[in-house]
Design an enzyme around this catalytic site. Structure first.
Site, PDB file in Angstrom:
ATOM      1  CG  HIS A 116      -1.788   0.940   1.277  1.00  0.00           C
ATOM      2  ND1 HIS A 116      -1.633   2.213   2.604  1.00  0.00           N
ATOM      3  CD2 HIS A 116      -2.823   0.994   0.591  1.00  0.00           C
ATOM      4  CE1 HIS A 116      -3.035   2.647   2.102  1.00  0.00           C
ATOM      5  NE2 HIS A 116      -3.484   1.968   1.247  1.00  0.00           N
ATOM      6  CG  ASP A 174      -4.996  12.354  -3.944  1.00  0.00           C
ATOM      7  OD1 ASP A 174      -4.858  11.038  -4.547  1.00  0.00           O
ATOM      8  OD2 ASP A 174      -4.075  12.088  -3.147  1.00  0.00           O
ATOM      9  CG  MET A 175     -10.274  11.051  -7.560  1.00  0.00           C
ATOM     10  SD  MET A 175     -12.147  11.345  -8.264  1.00  0.00           S
ATOM     11  CE  MET A 175     -11.899  10.285 -10.485  1.00  0.00           C
ATOM     12  CB  ALA A 176     -11.432   6.891  -3.345  1.00  0.00           C
ATOM     13  CE  LYS A 224     -22.463   9.705 -17.128  1.00  0.00           C
ATOM     14  NZ  LYS A 224     -22.644  11.324 -17.448  1.00  0.00           N
ATOM     15  N   GLY A 306      -7.265  20.674  -4.846  1.00  0.00           N
ATOM     16  CA  GLY A 306      -5.684  20.685  -4.131  1.00  0.00           C
ATOM     17  C   GLY A 306      -5.479  21.768  -2.772  1.00  0.00           C
TER      18      GLY A 306
HETATM   19  P1  NAI Z   1     -11.600  13.489  -1.225  1.00  0.00           P
HETATM   20  O1  NAI Z   1     -12.877  13.190  -1.720  1.00  0.00           O
HETATM   21  O2  NAI Z   1     -11.029  14.369  -0.124  1.00  0.00           O
HETATM   22  O3  NAI Z   1     -10.811  14.936  -2.561  1.00  0.00           O
HETATM   23  C1  NAI Z   1     -11.155  14.578  -3.511  1.00  0.00           C
HETATM   24  C2  NAI Z   1     -11.059  15.812  -3.853  1.00  0.00           C
HETATM   25  O4  NAI Z   1     -11.384  17.116  -4.427  1.00  0.00           O
HETATM   26  C3  NAI Z   1      -8.943  15.811  -4.136  1.00  0.00           C
HETATM   27  O5  NAI Z   1      -8.824  16.568  -5.021  1.00  0.00           O
HETATM   28  C4  NAI Z   1      -9.297  17.838  -3.290  1.00  0.00           C
HETATM   29  O6  NAI Z   1      -8.468  18.341  -3.390  1.00  0.00           O
HETATM   30  C5  NAI Z   1     -10.786  17.931  -3.830  1.00  0.00           C
HETATM   31  N1  NAI Z   1     -11.686  18.464  -3.354  1.00  0.00           N
HETATM   32  C6  NAI Z   1     -12.742  18.180  -2.655  1.00  0.00           C
HETATM   33  N2  NAI Z   1     -13.526  19.291  -1.915  1.00  0.00           N
HETATM   34  C7  NAI Z   1     -12.916  19.993  -3.007  1.00  0.00           C
HETATM   35  C8  NAI Z   1     -13.738  21.019  -3.126  1.00  0.00           C
HETATM   36  N3  NAI Z   1     -14.696  22.036  -2.357  1.00  0.00           N
HETATM   37  N4  NAI Z   1     -13.709  22.162  -4.274  1.00  0.00           N
HETATM   38  C9  NAI Z   1     -13.130  22.080  -4.753  1.00  0.00           C
HETATM   39  N5  NAI Z   1     -12.359  20.416  -4.751  1.00  0.00           N
HETATM   40  C10 NAI Z   1     -12.261  19.813  -3.606  1.00  0.00           C
HETATM   41  O7  NAI Z   1     -10.149  12.584  -1.154  1.00  0.00           O
HETATM   42  P2  NAI Z   1     -10.826  10.811  -0.850  1.00  0.00           P
HETATM   43  O8  NAI Z   1     -11.987  10.353  -2.573  1.00  0.00           O
HETATM   44  O9  NAI Z   1     -11.696  10.822   0.049  1.00  0.00           O
HETATM   45  O10 NAI Z   1      -9.401  10.246  -1.018  1.00  0.00           O
HETATM   46  C11 NAI Z   1      -8.553  10.849  -0.036  1.00  0.00           C
HETATM   47  C12 NAI Z   1      -7.329  10.459  -0.469  1.00  0.00           C
HETATM   48  O11 NAI Z   1      -7.067   8.492  -0.363  1.00  0.00           O
HETATM   49  C13 NAI Z   1      -6.305  10.201  -1.334  1.00  0.00           C
HETATM   50  O12 NAI Z   1      -4.891  11.006  -1.217  1.00  0.00           O
HETATM   51  C14 NAI Z   1      -5.981   9.119  -2.880  1.00  0.00           C
HETATM   52  O13 NAI Z   1      -4.727   8.899  -3.148  1.00  0.00           O
HETATM   53  C15 NAI Z   1      -6.183   8.097  -1.320  1.00  0.00           C
HETATM   54  N6  NAI Z   1      -6.048   6.702  -1.493  1.00  0.00           N
HETATM   55  C16 NAI Z   1      -5.254   5.746  -1.645  1.00  0.00           C
HETATM   56  C17 NAI Z   1      -5.999   4.092  -1.597  1.00  0.00           C
HETATM   57  C18 NAI Z   1      -4.899   3.200  -1.968  1.00  0.00           C
HETATM   58  O14 NAI Z   1      -5.068   2.277  -1.986  1.00  0.00           O
HETATM   59  N7  NAI Z   1      -3.541   4.077  -1.666  1.00  0.00           N
HETATM   60  C19 NAI Z   1      -7.028   3.921  -2.176  1.00  0.00           C
HETATM   61  C20 NAI Z   1      -8.062   5.346  -2.183  1.00  0.00           C
HETATM   62  C21 NAI Z   1      -7.524   6.313  -1.889  1.00  0.00           C
END
Ligand code: NAI
Length: 349
Positions: A116, A174-176, A224, A306
């Protein structure tokens, strides 16, 4: 509990070393985890240390990995991770990809047999800091139904993208590919709260608002998101010859074995496509224009991807990073782990 970034980094690094990880790897893993907490991505920060420590101690993360890097074409390469910590493998692979893209314009570096790797934003920002555009994607363990299905098939397969601007800002998207993280469902369970019906399904594949009935998560935007998570799985799994979809190893089932996960970095050097200065200026203009857009009622202002994380970092720099007391107590304790994860199901239950 509030801690400084430096203290958090040090505590995590020392715990990982105590679990058996070599110092260089402990440094890199701690850097990625501290980055996550510092940006407010608490789902991928210190909360994971005990799990990693248990897996390292039980042999499921190679404590002294032997990485290999093979350039397979002018712009392609494969990094083999020896099931060492994914954070370090992904960092080293990104360093290689950036170097390659300086000379070839584009670099695609696949990582196989890694563990991971945490918050992917860390790796793509490495590229943006060097005036590159980057994408990173990775597999994760199956907990999401295919659109319309009842059983989990794909993981939460994240996608990260970063691009530089002409000023100190950069875009980090950066999103799941799931509507919501499992951690949020757990949180609702612990508080006996209901969840929105858009987050997850029950065993019959029906949307549920009862956090205790959740059987699987759902993709973002229905078919999607389902297509996107399939794309991520093919690019970061099948393309690298590691297990795909439902065959991807579970995070918790057997902590004595390596996870054999895949990840891919795609780095594009804008200077090979257009004038770099003009490109970065256009990104800055885009951000200015977005910030000047009128906000709808209830939104306050428009953020670019970001931005909120960076704002949180600035706040944490003043006030300290917010860490759950139990996690802090574990970090400062002399204990390596509490045997809590081995043999658990996909939801760590
Ligand atoms: P999130 O839902 O908090 O954010 C997703 C994206 O939306 C980000 O780029 C954030 O900057 C943007 N965002 C959020 N609110 C916003 C707003 N009000 N206006 C504009 N942009 C906005 O992120 P999520 O999906 O919960 O993922 C969290 C982390 O988990 C990420 O760093 C991801 O890489 C990590 N992850 C890692 C996994 C792994 O297996 N290594 C698996 C799944 C997720």
């Amino acid at each position: 509990m509030r801690v400084s970034k430096q203290e958090l980094f040090h505590l995590i690094k020392q715990k990982l070393i105590k679990a058996g990880l070599n110092e260089g790897a402990a440094h890199d893993v701690s850097d990625v985890l501290t980055f996550a907490d510092h940006r407010g991505i608490h789902s991928h920060g210190a909360v994971r240390v005990e799990y990693y420590a248990e897996r390292i101690a039980k042999g499921g993360i190679t404590a002294n990995p032997n990485y290999t890097f093979e350039q397979t074409g002018p712009a392609s390469a494969v990094f083999s991770g020896d099931n060492g910590p994914g954070h370090q493998a992904a960092k080293q692979a990104m360093e290689k990809a950036i170097e390659m893209a300086k000379n070839s314009g584009v670099a695609v570096v696949g990582m196989k047999n890694i563990s991971h790797s945490g918050a992917l934003g860390y790796f793509v920002e490495m590229a943006a800091e060097q005036d590159m555009v980057a994408l990173s994607m990775c597999q994760s363990d199956p907990m999401v139904v295919p659109f319309g299905g009842t059983e989990p098939y794909f993981g939460t397969n994240p996608i990260a993208f970063s691009a530089p601007s002409a000023d100190e800002r950069m875009i980090t998207f950066d999103m799941a590919t799931t509507v919501q993280a499992w951690g949020k469902v757990l949180d609702a369970r612990s508080k006996n709260e209901s969840i929105p019906e858009t987050w997850a399904v029950d065993a019959a594949g029906k949307p549920t608002t009862n956090a205790r009935d959740v059987h699987a998560l759902v993709p973002i935007a229905g078919p999607k998101g389902y297509g996107l998570m399939m794309m991520v799985d093919i690019l970061s799994g099948s393309l690298l010859g590691v297990p795909h979809g439902v065959h991807v190893s579970s995070m918790y089932q057997d902590l004595t074995k390596g996870r054999d996960l895949g990840q891919i970095h795609i780095v594009i050097n804008p200077a090979y496509f257009t004038d770099l200065t003009a490109f970065k200026q256009q990104i800055s203009t885009m951000l200015d224009e977005l910030k000047a857009q009128p906000a709808a009622e209830g939104y306050g202002e428009i953020y670019y991807p970001g931005e909120r994380g960076k704002l949180r970092s600035a706040k944490y720099d003043k006030e300290g990073i917010e860490i759950v007391d139990d996690i802090y107590n574990y970090l400062v304790s002399g204990d390596v782990h509490y045997n809590r994860y081995h043999g658990k199901n996909r939801f760590a239950e």
